[in-house]
Each structure stands twice: as structure tokens, then as C-alpha cells.
Design a protein around this motif. Structure first.
Motif: not given
Length: 361
Positions: A67-91
Motif C-alpha cells: 500500500s506504499m509508494t517507493y518514497i514511503e517504502v524508503n522512509e519505512k525501511i531506511f528510517g526518516k533521515l536516510i530514507g528521505k535522502i534515498s528518496a530524494l536521489l530517486f526524485l
């Protein structure tokens, strides 16, 4: 969810086919044949098989948190800080991809169709049309694609059938003339266009109603889209020859010019132009939509539509200033695009899947 719409697995299948063809049908034959020559079709079959492995990775990742998009999955698995950085690279990758698609549209029309029209005006018109599509949401984008899809199939059928008299089998010989090295090199560069880009569909999988059917549609859409591109590559080699295909910027457009029936049905390159514009427009629109949706999720906004106009301006700006000319753009694509794409679209999702599997145990 920021997006309330739902799509069927059939609509998802059509989007995957269009996304796979879009952006590749005009330029891929030239890139691939310049590396692998008349064995370019073998290189593309190898790239397609590897592409299916990418789809396997993406479907496994989609199954972790359906039920989550790739951006939400990044934060869910990597945690808030690393997840946001990883999601930002994708964007950022999707942002550049959107500008590259717009650049291809501008270059093609200004050099092949509308020579007197400023390229910037062509790009403004296209990005505004995509903005309206993205604003109407995922369901409208899918239904519009559904309406035009039969025309795409019909035009591809006409193109392939009417070119049969121009086929020269000897253009494909000799096979394996320079061994496997150029073939593998061609396969490697084909991965970035379009197979690793299919990671983008992790932004859409939460909105597909039939999850089990969605996986089959993902594989089938990749195979069908890849099959169309394989036929275009084979026809380019058989009709134009490997040397001409490698030299031309848009060999598949040249294929349309070759069609001649009874001295009255000629110069039907408009068929190729329509196929390319149709697939390119929808690929740009869903990338634009995914970029706005992902950025809104990253920033915690309640509505992605307020980002559409600023993003349209930023995409247009990047398109105009990122590459000074077509040669610089093609050099970037030939040298940096594949390793960049594999890092963002393969290595990061693979890492995400491994960490996600460990955290779920």
C-alpha cells in the motif's frame, strides 16, 4: 493517500508497454547498433532478459509494503533521515529523466518536423500539455492511454507489414563478427533505456486494484514493450543496414520514409512520428505526475497538485540549460547515463529489498 484514484491491472499493463517504448523507439536502434553493429538485436535480447530480472526485483519490493509508494517504502525501511535522502536521489533521477524526455521532444521536432519553430516553444507546449494531464490524476492518464492504445497497435502493424518488401537478410550477416564483447557492451548500455527506469512503477503499484494480476502485467508489459523495440531494431538493421542505422540520429523515423507502395503511398514517416509522440507524451506525463506525487509525500504535503506548475518550470529550465547542444546530450547518454541509472534504479532498490527483508523477519 495523496492519490485517491485506482487503476486496473489491464491499465497498468498498457502503461508499462507505453513507458517501455517511449523515449527508446527513436534513439535506441542507433545507440545499440553503433556498439554491437548487425548483432544489435542479440544484444537487445540479452538486455531484455536482464530487464526481466529487474522487474522481479521491483515486484518483490512492491510486495513488502503493497500500500506504499517507493518514497514511503524508503522512509519505512531506511528510517526518516536516510530514507528521505534515498528518496530524494530517486526524485532527482526522475526530474532529470523528465527533462531528458522533454529535450528529446524539442530536438526531434526542431530538427525533423518544425524546422522554423523555436525549440523552446515546442517544449513549453509539451510540458503544459503534460501538466494538464498530471493535474487530472492517475485514472484520467490511464483511461486516455487506453483510448489511444489501439491506434498505436494499428500503426505499428502498418509500419512492420509495409516494410517487409525492403528487408535485406544479408544486412544481418555475418553474425558474431567481432565476438561477444561488443554485444555485451550494447546490452549493458541498453539497460538504462528503458529497463532500469521501470523502477518508476513502484510509485504506481499501490494504486493497482488487483495486486496478483499486477505482477503478471508488469512482466507481460515489459516483454511486449521490449518485443516492439526488438522488432524496430531488427527492421532498422535489415532495411537500413548496420552502418546507416548507427549513423542516423533517428533510424526508426527513416524507416517510415522507406515505405513506398505503388508510387502513391509514400513518405509515411508520420506513422513513426505519431507512435513516438504518443509514447513519449505519456511517459513524460506519468514521470511528471510521479515526481509531483513523490515530492509531496517527501515534504509531507496534503496535495501534490500545488507542485505541478513550479515543477513544470523547473523541468523546462533544466531542459534548456543542462546540455548546450545535441552532441553534449548524446555524449552524456553514452558515458554517464547507464552507471547513474544502475546506481539509482538497481543498486538502491536491491539494498532496500535486502534491508526490508531483514527488518521484516
Amino acid at each position: 493517500m495523496l492519490e485517491k484514484g485506482k487503476i486496473s491491472s489491464g491499465e497498468f499493463l498498457i502503461l508499462v508497454i507505453i513507458f517501455t517504448i517511449g523515449g527508446a523507439i527513436l534513439t535506441l536502434p542507433s545507440v545499440l547498433v553503433s556498439l554491437a553493429k548487425q548483432d544489435g538485436w542479440i544484444a537487445y535480447i540479452i538486455a531484455t532478459l536482464i530487464g526481466l530480472c529487474f522487474v522481479f526485483l521491483y515486484t518483490r519490493l512492491a510486495s513488502l509494503y503493497p500500500s506504499m509508494t517507493y518514497i514511503e517504502v524508503n522512509e519505512k525501511i531506511f528510517g526518516k533521515l536516510i530514507g528521505k535522502i534515498s528518496a530524494l536521489l530517486f526524485l532527482l533521477y526522475i526530474y532529470y529523466l523528465s527533462s531528458a524526455l522533454l529535450s528529446e521532444i524539442g530536438n526531434f521536432f526542431s530538427t525533423q518536423v518544425l524546422g522554423e519553430t523555436p525549440m523552446e516553444m515546442i517544449m513549453i507546449l509539451f510540458i503544459l500539455t503534460s501538466l494538464f494531464g498530471a493535474r487530472l490524476g492517475l485514472e484520467v492518464i490511464c483511461r486516455t492511454a487506453l483510448i489511444f492504445f489501439p491506434w498505436l497497435v494499428l500503426l505499428l502493424f502498418i509500419l512492420f507489414v509495409f516494410l517487409i518488401p525492403d528487408i535485406k537478410i544479408e544486412n544481418m550477416q555475418p553474425m558474431f563478427e567481432e565476438g561477444m564483447k561488443p554485444i555485451m557492451n550494447g546490452a549493458y548500455h541498453s539497460l538504462a533505456l528503458p529497463y532500469v527506469q521501470l523502477v518508476f512503477f513502484l510509485m504506481l503499484t499501490p494504486y493497482v486494484k488487483e495486486k496478483a494480476e499486477m505482477k503478471k502485467s508488469f512482466y507481460l508489459g515489459t516483454l511486449l514493450g521490449g518485443g516492439v523495440l526488438l522488432l524496430v531494431i531488427i527492421y532498422s538493421i535489415l532495411v537500413l543496414g548496420a552502418a546507416n542505422t548507427a549513423r542516423l540520429n533517428y533510424p526508426s523515423y527513416k524507416l517510415g520514409m522507406k515505405i513506398s507502395i505503388g508510387d502513391f503511398f509514400e513518405r509515411v514517416e508520420v506513422i513513426v512520428a505519431f507512435i513516438w509522440v504518443f509514447t513519449e507524451y505519456f511517459k513524460l506525463t506519468i514521470c511528471f505526475y510521479g515526481l509531483a506525487l513523490g515530492l509531496a509525500q517527501l515534504l509531507g504535503l496534503k496535495n501534490y497538485k500545488i507542485l505541478l506548475f513550479p515543477l513544470a518550470f523547473l523541468i523546462l529550465t533544466l531542459t534548456i540549460f543542462s546540455h548546450p547542444d545535441l552532441v553534449h546530450y548524446q555524449n552524456f547518454m553514452a558515458t554517464a547515463w547507464t552507471p547513474l541509472s544502475l546506481t539509482i534504479c538497481f543498486i538502491l532498490p536491491l539494498l532496500l529489498l535486502m534491508v526490508g527483508k531483514i527488518r521484516k523477519k
